[in-house]
Design a protein around this motif. Structure first.
Motif, PDB file in Angstrom:
ATOM      1  N   GLU A  97      14.281  -4.715 -35.154  1.00 34.87           N
ATOM      2  CA  GLU A  97      14.604  -3.536 -34.341  1.00 34.87           C
ATOM      3  C   GLU A  97      13.350  -3.192 -33.539  1.00 34.87           C
ATOM      4  OE1 GLU A  97      17.337  -1.604 -33.844  1.00 34.87           O
ATOM      5  OE2 GLU A  97      16.425   0.215 -33.032  1.00 34.87           O
ATOM      6  N   GLY A  98      13.474  -3.245 -32.234  1.00 35.63           N
ATOM      7  CA  GLY A  98      12.332  -2.991 -31.368  1.00 35.63           C
ATOM      8  C   GLY A  98      11.970  -1.524 -31.283  1.00 35.63           C
ATOM      9  N   ASP A  99      10.832  -1.274 -30.694  1.00 39.28           N
ATOM     10  CA  ASP A  99      10.377   0.105 -30.487  1.00 39.28           C
ATOM     11  C   ASP A  99      11.388   0.853 -29.616  1.00 39.28           C
ATOM     12  OD1 ASP A  99       8.230   2.092 -30.766  1.00 39.28           O
ATOM     13  OD2 ASP A  99       7.987   1.851 -28.600  1.00 39.28           O
ATOM     14  N   ASP A 100      11.868   0.162 -28.598  1.00 41.55           N
ATOM     15  CA  ASP A 100      12.891   0.710 -27.717  1.00 41.55           C
ATOM     16  C   ASP A 100      14.248   0.559 -28.415  1.00 41.55           C
ATOM     17  OD1 ASP A 100      14.997   0.830 -25.873  1.00 41.55           O
ATOM     18  OD2 ASP A 100      13.791  -0.013 -24.233  1.00 41.55           O
ATOM     19  N   PRO A 101      14.958   1.654 -28.609  1.00 40.27           N
ATOM     20  CA  PRO A 101      16.196   1.610 -29.400  1.00 40.27           C
ATOM     21  C   PRO A 101      17.266   0.677 -28.834  1.00 40.27           C
ATOM     22  CG  PRO A 101      15.599   3.879 -28.852  1.00 40.27           C
ATOM     23  CD  PRO A 101      14.637   2.997 -28.123  1.00 40.27           C
ATOM     24  N   SER A 102      17.125   0.245 -27.605  1.00 40.25           N
ATOM     25  CA  SER A 102      18.154  -0.642 -27.059  1.00 40.25           C
ATOM     26  C   SER A 102      17.831  -2.111 -27.330  1.00 40.25           C
ATOM     27  CB  SER A 102      18.309  -0.400 -25.556  1.00 40.25           C
ATOM     28  OG  SER A 102      17.136  -0.828 -24.888  1.00 40.25           O
ATOM     29  N   VAL A 103      16.711  -2.373 -27.994  1.00 36.39           N
ATOM     30  CA  VAL A 103      16.290  -3.767 -28.199  1.00 36.39           C
ATOM     31  C   VAL A 103      16.343  -4.145 -29.676  1.00 36.39           C
ATOM     32  CG1 VAL A 103      14.360  -5.377 -27.940  1.00 36.39           C
ATOM     33  CG2 VAL A 103      14.731  -3.599 -26.213  1.00 36.39           C
ATOM     34  N   SER A 104      17.151  -5.143 -30.021  1.00 35.74           N
ATOM     35  CA  SER A 104      17.092  -5.685 -31.384  1.00 35.74           C
ATOM     36  C   SER A 104      17.526  -7.148 -31.382  1.00 35.74           C
ATOM     37  CB  SER A 104      17.934  -4.857 -32.363  1.00 35.74           C
ATOM     38  OG  SER A 104      19.256  -4.752 -31.920  1.00 35.74           O
ATOM     39  N   ARG A 105      17.226  -7.834 -32.467  1.00 36.99           N
ATOM     40  CA  ARG A 105      17.501  -9.261 -32.588  1.00 36.99           C
ATOM     41  C   ARG A 105      17.928  -9.597 -34.000  1.00 36.99           C
ATOM     42  NH1 ARG A 105      12.351 -13.048 -31.383  1.00 36.99           N
ATOM     43  NH2 ARG A 105      13.686 -14.767 -32.014  1.00 36.99           N
ATOM     44  N   HIS A 106      18.829 -10.557 -34.129  1.00 30.96           N
ATOM     45  CA  HIS A 106      19.169 -11.089 -35.447  1.00 30.96           C
ATOM     46  C   HIS A 106      18.670 -12.522 -35.518  1.00 30.96           C
ATOM     47  CE1 HIS A 106      21.682  -7.590 -35.772  1.00 30.96           C
ATOM     48  NE2 HIS A 106      22.078  -7.928 -36.976  1.00 30.96           N
ATOM     49  N   ILE A 107      17.941 -12.841 -36.565  1.00 29.38           N
ATOM     50  CA  ILE A 107      17.417 -14.195 -36.722  1.00 29.38           C
ATOM     51  C   ILE A 107      18.038 -14.793 -37.976  1.00 29.38           C
ATOM     52  CG2 ILE A 107      15.313 -15.536 -37.166  1.00 29.38           C
ATOM     53  CD1 ILE A 107      14.023 -12.891 -35.653  1.00 29.38           C
ATOM     54  N   THR A 108      18.768 -15.882 -37.829  1.00 29.53           N
ATOM     55  CA  THR A 108      19.417 -16.493 -38.995  1.00 29.53           C
ATOM     56  C   THR A 108      18.397 -17.318 -39.777  1.00 29.53           C
ATOM     57  OG1 THR A 108      19.979 -18.528 -37.842  1.00 29.53           O
ATOM     58  CG2 THR A 108      21.607 -16.725 -37.724  1.00 29.53           C
ATOM     59  N   TYR A 109      18.789 -17.715 -40.981  1.00 23.71           N
ATOM     60  CA  TYR A 109      17.901 -18.577 -41.762  1.00 23.71           C
ATOM     61  C   TYR A 109      17.671 -19.900 -41.044  1.00 23.71           C
ATOM     62  CZ  TYR A 109      17.040 -15.568 -45.710  1.00 23.71           C
ATOM     63  OH  TYR A 109      16.569 -14.550 -46.496  1.00 23.71           O
TER      64      TYR A 109
END
Ligand code: 6R9
Length: 644
Positions: A97-109
């Motif tokens: 979850e980025g500092d900016d609430p509109s930015v996030s990422r999911h990283i799979t195994y």
């Protein structure tokens, strides 16, 4: 002092992996037969070559030696990544979850595997070998996890330095670790503010043995790149293989160094090793947080601290968990941010520090209540004693009375939680870390080293080793022995004070250097602070002792009032009375100084050393204030104190 008990909720009792009876039986076994117990538990991780020896430890001052599973071999990255691939390649390992609430990422195994391998190959390309130290100075971005696991994969030893540390502090740590490769980012981003990480590295490097800097792009800011020394991570990663074999490591090969401050001297490099650390971090992560397959787990610490190492990265990933990593701060863009993230990612388990809880509590209930938090089922606390007032608020408002709170006591030195409730087994008492984890033998001793029995208060020592224990101070085994095994020979001295109640529950009273002795009565500064913050107008308080002609030590209280409350002589008296009323006459503060802010380290710990000096009027001897989150706070306090 709170005597309230929150029993294990019925639904938790029903589904508990470890209920009270099982806790007691297993605990008994773990301390009577540590070799049998840990020999079994260690099979939770995959070994390349199995161990035959379980425990080989000595707390003898002249021969401190701690070895677990010493003839086994394994690899930490293999355990945290590769072994999950058959079942979990497409499941999320890290939610960023980025500092900016509109930015996030999911990283799979699966993605984590490739990212770690590429990072490992970049390090190798730059000459990093087994045993070499790599300094990681990154913000809370996924590359921090990749870099740590990449080191583990090739057997390099990482030293993560918190991104808030100054160039000087960074230089000292690079120098001490003798690391030739530094991993950093162009800039960090926290609460909308940019942190010039690469520029800090540039300023630090002239004084160090570092030869190579790998720079991850975070903000894309313009930075100086020194040809031949500085390399862009993205360019390097594109040029290497997407696969990298993991190294076969001895259980006692170093995994990481983490610098931590003691009461004296420069920060010590706490060294943790491979097998025992991972067994301990993963077992505690699973049982303390009752981690279940599919849960979303969030620890708000920074990876620059041990909590981030054990409970954002190694414990959760060894368990195949989904771990959330947050780049920002609790009050940006608003004080609802934590709870908005909980809702956004359906967080089930949430682990934070009392200082954050108190700050959010001071902002009132509304910013919490406007969010759902329906996904939450367990809350955790770590870093300092939690005052019952903050505990109750966390429980009632954040957890809506439904979520147990695990108050986990531990240290950089211990690798994982040592005294902590297990949520399906332990009745909770606000402010108590409750009971020892499996294999942990806490004792309370008096200053002469006599072991106290039953309900008592004194110094907290640990009588025998556990697998997550630090093995040495990097480069200075003598200092390790001196600091932890000399004052009370044969025992690990924690530096903390503790009380044990009639039920056998432990209450950490704070660092023993914070204990004050008033007219021969011992008082935990935490106790007085807890009373002060229980007052409706008080947001935060820090209490220190200062020399007092008659009492030996007097009590000096620094008090931060809630927003909008006006300081007054009347309120000062009221607060002193309040504490007298809450604890007793001996605890009445002699001085109450209103403090617009308290000097805190960047991890949120109040620097009582500085407050003590100010209280004593020794303004010239404040020592190093460079590691403070906001050094200007000190000037303000000195000005106010000098006016008294
Ligand atoms: C994990 C971590 C260690 C010191 C420790 C103690 C204090 C940590 C606590 C707690 C009371 C808790 N501490 N957790 N005190 N209750 N649940 O914080 O490591 O940064 O090395 O600090 O923090 O005083 O000795 P570290």
């Amino acid at each position: 002092m709170s005597h309230k008990i929150y029993p294990v909720p019925e639904d938790w009792k029903k589904t508990a992996r470890i209920d009270d009876a099982r806790y007691r039986a297993l605990y008994e076994r773990s301390v009577k037969d540590p070799k049998g117990f840990w020999g079994e538990q260690a099979l939770r991780i995959d070994w390349i070559s199995p161990f035959t020896k379980v425990k080989h430890t000595s707390f003898d001052t002249h021969n401190v030696s701690i070895r677990w599973f010493e003839d086994g071999t394994t690899n930490v990255a293999m355990n945290c990544v590769d072994r999950h691939l058959p079942e979990r390649a497409h499941r999320t390992a890290i939610i960023w979850e980025g500092d900016d609430p509109s930015v996030s990422r999911h990283i799979t195994y699966g993605e984590l595997h490739e990212a770690v391998c590429r990072f490992a190959n970049v390090l190798k390309k730059h000459g990093v070998k087994k045993g070499d130290r790599v300094t990681i100075y990154l913000p809370m971005i996924p590359e921090a996890a990749f870099a740590m696991l990449a080191c583990a994969r090739i057997g390099a030893v990482h030293s993560v330095v918190f991104g808030g540390f100054s160039p000087d502090a960074l230089a000292g740590r690079i120098e001490d670790a003798q690391s030739e490769v530094i991993v950093t980012a162009d800039e960090g981003l926290r609460g909308g503010k940019k942190i010039p990480l690469k520029a800090n590295v540039d300023a630090a490097l002239d004084k160090t043995p570092a030869k190579t800097v790998i720079v991850v792009t975070r903000t894309g800011a313009e930075i100086d790149m020194q040809p031949g020394r500085d390399f862009r991570y993205e360019e390097e990663a594109a040029r290497v293989h997407a696969d990298c074999p993991y190294a076969e490591m001895d259980a006692e090969d170093p995994l990481f160094i983490l610098y931590t401050s003691g009461s004296t001297g420069k920060p010590k490099g706490a060294l943790h090793t491979t097998g025992g650390y991972l067994v301990y971090a993963s077992l505690t992560h699973e049982l303390v947080f009752d981690y279940r397959d599919g849960d979303v787990y969030w620890c708000t610490a920074d990876v620059g601290w041990v909590t981030g190492h054990s409970y954002i990265i190694y414990g959760p990933l060894a368990n195949g968990a989904t771990t959330l990593m947050f780049e920002g701060v609790p009050n940006y863009p608003s004080v609802s941010r934590f709870w908005e993230i909980v809702d956004k990612h359906k967080v089930n388990i949430f682990y934070t520090a009392p200082t954050a809880i108190r700050a959010l509590m001071a902002a009132g209930d509304a910013p919490v209540k406007k969010t759902s938090r329906a996904s939450l089922r367990l809350l955790g606390s770590v870093g300092e004693p939690i005052n019952p007032e903050a505990w109750e608020w966390y429980h009632r408002v954040v957890g809506e009375g439904r979520c147990p709170i695990v108050d986990t006591w531990w240290q950089t030195e211990t690798g994982g939680a040592l005294i902590t409730p297990l949520p399906g087994a332990t009745d909770l008492k606000p402010g108590s870390a409750t009971r020892p984890f499996f294999g942990v033998v806490p004792e309370i001793i008096d200053p002469l080293g006599n072991v106290l029995e039953g309900a008592c208060e004194g110094l907290l020592v640990i009588a025998d080793s556990w697998p997550g224990q630090m093995r040495t101070v990097f480069g200075d085994h003598e200092r390790f022995a001196q600091t932890y095994f000399t004052a009370y020979p044969g025992k690990y001295f924690t530096g903390d004070g503790a009380r044990r109640d009639a039920d056998g529950d432990y209450w950490i009273t704070g660092r023993v250097d914070d204990v004050i002795n008033v007219s021969g009565h011992r008082l935990g500064t935490a106790e007085v602070e807890s009373a002060l913050v229980a007052h409706e107008r008080v947001s935060e308080a820090a209490v220190v002792g200062y020399p007092h002609d008659i009492k030996g030590q007097g009590i000096y209280a620094y008090v931060t009032l809630n927003a909008g409350v006006t300081p007054s002589e009347h309120l000062r008296k009221e607060l002193a009375h309040w504490v007298r009323h809450e604890i007793g006459p001996i605890a009445t503060p002699d001085v109450v100084q209103f403090a617009p802010g308290l000097p805190k380290t960047r991890s949120g710990k109040i620097m009582r050393r500085i407050l003590r000096k100010i209280a004593e009027g020794e303004f010239g001897a404040l020592g190093d204030t460079s590691t403070l989150a906001d050094p200007s706070v000190v000037e303000e306090l000195v000005r106010e104190r000098a006016g008294k």
